[in-house]
Design an enzyme around this catalytic site. Structure first.
Site, PDB file in Angstrom:
ATOM      1  N   GLY A 147     -57.171 -11.469 -25.242  1.00 17.52           N
ATOM      2  CA  GLY A 147     -58.407 -10.774 -25.559  1.00 17.52           C
ATOM      3  C   GLY A 147     -58.261 -10.024 -26.874  1.00 17.52           C
ATOM      4  N   ASN A 178     -55.494  -6.980 -26.530  1.00 20.22           N
ATOM      5  CA  ASN A 178     -55.526  -6.052 -25.404  1.00 20.22           C
ATOM      6  C   ASN A 178     -54.273  -6.229 -24.546  1.00 20.22           C
ATOM      7  OD1 ASN A 178     -56.321  -4.433 -23.201  1.00 20.22           O
ATOM      8  ND2 ASN A 178     -57.388  -6.163 -22.240  1.00 20.22           N
ATOM      9  N   HIS A 371       1.249 -11.418  -9.524  1.00 19.99           N
ATOM     10  CA  HIS A 371       0.912 -12.835  -9.389  1.00 19.99           C
ATOM     11  C   HIS A 371       0.497 -13.218  -7.971  1.00 19.99           C
ATOM     12  CE1 HIS A 371       3.625 -12.905 -12.906  1.00 19.99           C
ATOM     13  NE2 HIS A 371       4.560 -12.417 -12.117  1.00 19.99           N
ATOM     14  N   TYR A 374      -2.603 -11.441  -2.189  1.00 20.27           N
ATOM     15  CA  TYR A 374      -3.771 -10.819  -1.565  1.00 20.27           C
ATOM     16  C   TYR A 374      -3.367  -9.465  -1.006  1.00 20.27           C
ATOM     17  CZ  TYR A 374      -7.290  -9.454   1.764  1.00 20.27           C
ATOM     18  OH  TYR A 374      -8.224  -8.725   2.446  1.00 20.27           O
ATOM     19  N   ASN A 385       6.758  -2.512  -7.455  1.00 20.53           N
ATOM     20  CA  ASN A 385       6.491  -3.888  -7.871  1.00 20.53           C
ATOM     21  C   ASN A 385       6.344  -4.763  -6.630  1.00 20.53           C
ATOM     22  OD1 ASN A 385       6.620  -5.822 -10.403  1.00 20.53           O
ATOM     23  ND2 ASN A 385       7.658  -6.857  -8.725  1.00 20.53           N
ATOM     24  N   TYR A 395      -5.843  -8.409   9.102  1.00 19.89           N
ATOM     25  CA  TYR A 395      -6.859  -8.710  10.120  1.00 19.89           C
ATOM     26  C   TYR A 395      -6.211  -9.447  11.283  1.00 19.89           C
ATOM     27  CZ  TYR A 395     -11.341 -10.399  11.999  1.00 19.89           C
ATOM     28  OH  TYR A 395     -12.432 -10.667  12.803  1.00 19.89           O
TER      29      TYR A 395
END
Length: 482
Positions: A147, A178, A371, A374, A385, A395
């Site tokens: 517009g 607009n 390295h 987990y 270390n 778990y």
């Protein structure tokens, strides 16, 4: 111009957004860590309005729940049927009890690039010029489809907003468009909305009709021009969403670089609006920074790193890593190819190395997990270390358990720590051990079966195999030497 506090800001967030082709309401689509409507609410919030109202309609339960989460002070108004922008604003006013004294700013919920500064300028211009309505406009390189703003040549007042399909050749040459964002006199807006008709092709109440109604009544209609035409861009499809993401990301990175951050390749670096930086940070290519991530002075991140809600302290180095909800301590080293999950905390000058995953664990100053390991639900002291290929067995199939390893420990490669278990300060564990019992401080723990060599097994069990022939050749050579 002095700051003007509006009586209300009305955010239009009722549309379905069919061109997004998504089950997610359009205004809830994410852009740089915030929903589209969340960006608009943040900009509106900078005006500090007395009332903040969002008009919802399509999928209103989802939208309302999101609004309550990101803007607890927002009030919602329901547009049961999408009968046009004028009708939506009328619903917004009714949610506030009707006509409002003072300035009412109306913004669209799908304009995430709009800034608070631009809205402040709109409100200030509206008040300074004594307008009944002020439209936010922008000069664009190509106005096709928009517009056009038609102004009075003498006064500069807005005389009309002409849609592209209805514009004459001379009007189509106009590049001022607009935005769909307005500032109104609250009382005049309420009166004019009552006069808006629906005798148009869509059978809807158009908010833009208010401009003509007020002008015919002798009131002034003005305009405030946005400094950057990209701010007013609405999002209607995924292509426009991607373009808006690029623009906003560039805006965020430019601000960071001007504040002293080195972004090596802005084209491949992506950040959320909630990410913060200190000076002399270096961000390498392929890095994504999300949520409340904070990079402290002099740290270095990337390449190819994704951090979410993660704090990286001064001088730390994070390389080719994914981290979520982690805290990387000063001068710590992470990666390459590490994965830090929520609750991970790394101490001063600590190290998480290649192919290491840590979850809900903390390691102390100078401790290294270099390295292939987990570490889950563990606490490790200072200057310890952890040997390669170690697993913290947290778990038991039903519950998670904690492992504690003290300071100045040396654990052998290929260890398993079966939680709950504690290794005391200064203790050692032998390679290949499965640690199931607490290890006293200063002890050596050996938990593995003894090696037994069965002579001639290959020749008997694998006769004629390459292994048997190789062993036989060695035996003949040994016999020849004898």
């Amino acid at each position: 111009m002095s700051a003007i506090r509006p009586a209300a800001v009305v955010v239009l967030a009722a549309g379905e957004g069919t061109r997004m082709k998504s089950a997610t309401p359009k205004v809830l689509h994410e852009l740089c860590g915030r929903s589209l409507v969340g960006h608009v609410l943040a900009a509106a919030g900078e005006l500090d309005p007395e009332n903040l109202v969002a008009v919802v309609g399509h999928a209103r339960e989802k939208v309302t729940a999101h609004l309550a989460e990101v803007a607890p002070d927002v009030r919602t108004a329901v547009q049961e049927q999408q009968n046009g922008t004028g009708h939506a604003v009328r619903m917004g006013l009714e949610a506030m009890g009707g006509a409002v004294d003072g300035v009412v700013v109306v913004v669209c919920g799908d304009t995430p690039l709009l800034t608070g500064e631009t809205l402040k300028a709109l409100a200030a211009t509206h008040t300074a010029d004594g307008n009944a309505v002020t439209v936010l406009t922008a000069e664009v390189p190509d106005a096709t489809g928009y517009g056009r703003i038609v102004r009075d040549g003498a006064s500069g007042a807005v005389t009309a907003i002409v849609e592209h399909k209805d514009a004459s050749e001379s009007q189509r040459a106009i590049r001022e468009i607009n935005s769909g964002v307005f500032a109104f006199d609250g009382q005049l807006l309420a009166d004019a909305l009552g006069k808006v008709r629906t005798d148009n092709s869509q059978g809807e109440e158009y908010l833009t009709d208010v401009l003509g109604i007020l002008r015919e009544a002798g009131h002034r209609v003005g305009a405030s021009v946005a400094g950057d035409h990209r701010e007013i861009a609405g999002i209607n499809n995924r292509v426009q969403l991607a373009e808006a993401r690029r623009i906003l990301n560039d805006r965020l990175l430019t601000g960071a670089m001007l504040a002293g951050v080195t972004v090596v390749d802005p084209a491949t670096t992506w950040v959320d609006v909630t990410v913060t930086f200190e000076q002399d940070v270096v961000v390498h290519p392929g890095t994504q920074l999300h949520g409340t991530t904070h990079l402290a002075e002099g740290c270095e991140v990337g390449p190819n790193t994704r951090l979410t809600d993660t704090r990286v302290e001064a001088g730390a180095r994070v390389d080719n890593t994914v981290a979520n909800g982690a805290h990387v301590g000063p001068q710590a080293s992470v990666g390459p190819y590490a994965y830090l999950r929520p609750g991970t905390r790394l101490g001063l000058k600590s190290k998480i190395g290649t192919f290491v995953e840590a979850k809900n664990s903390s390691i102390g100053e100078g401790t290294k997990v270099p390295h292939l390991s987990y570490m889950g639900d563990a606490t490790v002291g200072d200057f310890t270390n952890i040997g390669a290929a170690s697993v913290f067995v947290n778990y038991d199939g039903q519950d998670k358990h904690h492992t504690t390893i003290g300071s100045h420990c040396r654990t052998g490669s290929d260890n398993m720590f079966v939680a709950p278990v504690t290794v005391g300060d200064g203790a050692y564990t032998a390679a290949g051990s499965v640690i199931t019992k607490d290890v006293p401080p200063g002890s050596l723990a050996v938990a593995r079966g003894q090696q037994r060599n069965i002579e001639g097994w290959v020749a008997r069990k694998r006769p004629g195999s390459a292994a048997a022939k190789a062993a036989e050749a060695v035996s003949r050579e040994a016999d020849g030497e004898d």
